[in-house]
Design an enzyme around this catalytic site. Sequence first.
Site, PDB file in Angstrom:
ATOM      1  CG  ASN A  28      51.150  55.163 107.808  1.00  0.00           C
ATOM      2  OD1 ASN A  28      52.045  55.479 108.611  1.00  0.00           O
ATOM      3  ND2 ASN A  28      51.288  55.284 106.510  1.00  0.00           N
ATOM      4  CG  HIS A  33      44.798  60.180 109.718  1.00  0.00           C
ATOM      5  ND1 HIS A  33      46.033  59.906 109.183  1.00  0.00           N
ATOM      6  CD2 HIS A  33      43.898  59.560 108.920  1.00  0.00           C
ATOM      7  CE1 HIS A  33      45.888  59.140 108.109  1.00  0.00           C
ATOM      8  NE2 HIS A  33      44.611  58.923 107.918  1.00  0.00           N
ATOM      9  CG  LEU A 180      49.657  66.861 106.095  1.00  0.00           C
ATOM     10  CD1 LEU A 180      49.535  66.909 107.619  1.00  0.00           C
ATOM     11  CD2 LEU A 180      51.128  66.958 105.696  1.00  0.00           C
TER      12      LEU A 180
END
Length: 276
Positions: A28, A33, A180
Amino acid sequence: MDIVPGITDLRARLRREQSVAFVPTMGNLHDGHLQLARTARGHGSCVVASIFVNRLQFAPHEDFDAYPRTFEADCEKLAACGVDVVFAPGEGEFYPEPQGFVVEPPELGNQLEGEFRPGFFRGVATVVMKLFNIVQPNVAVFGKKDYQQLMIVRGMARQLNLPIHIVGDQTARAADGLALSSRNGYLSQAERAEAPRLHQTLQWVKSQILTGMPDFPAIEAEARKKLEQNQWRTDYIAVRKQSDLQSPRLYDRELVVVAAARLGTTRLIDNLEFSR
Ligand code: PAF
């Protein structure tokens, strides 16, 4: 980019690599990331990312089943930022039998996040140790947003003599300051508009301390009030030492304020490092 679900195949694929930089994820993926993956690019000739939603770190009432699985989109994003190998084991490959041997973190694992998510850091330390043993990276990159997780992984690598350099990467934020997180996707439109208040509150705590206000518990209580007046439910907001996440003494200079709070049904965490 190679997508490898099997442990034996992964080991064979990595055998010829000079140096491996590793980014563990639960998928996800968001820009935070991808920033970790880009950081990893600078630390190894081969970048490996894992995608595995780790059942062991979810309590029975938490969102394991609902946790978004977006495998194809994740792989496209990882390929676009130069990842060489994605390790994506199925549950049966990773946990072929009940995981009886676990990595038990020290007392820090029961504080802050650990107080509100009992067993969470045991689950994280165990999966990270298994991933490290499978991937055998030279370097592993973790986000500072999960500050306590980073500290526990660093402690585990140090105390268990793992030959892996742990890199902590800056928290990626939206333009309005919200850190985030995969869980931001659970926020309603109104909650998303409110969510930056968490980061703003951390900044307020920092500003109070930098103006010389010495009473940290009073600042923490006021910060909690600021959130709760706006419909948040605060798990903790705490000023700690960067070095070990314990309560600071008067002469400690390198501090971090860590927080976890719920907006509706979504639990957000954030932190802010500063020196005084
Ligand atoms: O930070 C995460 O996404 C997870 O805790 C990790 C490190 C991938 C272990 O499952």
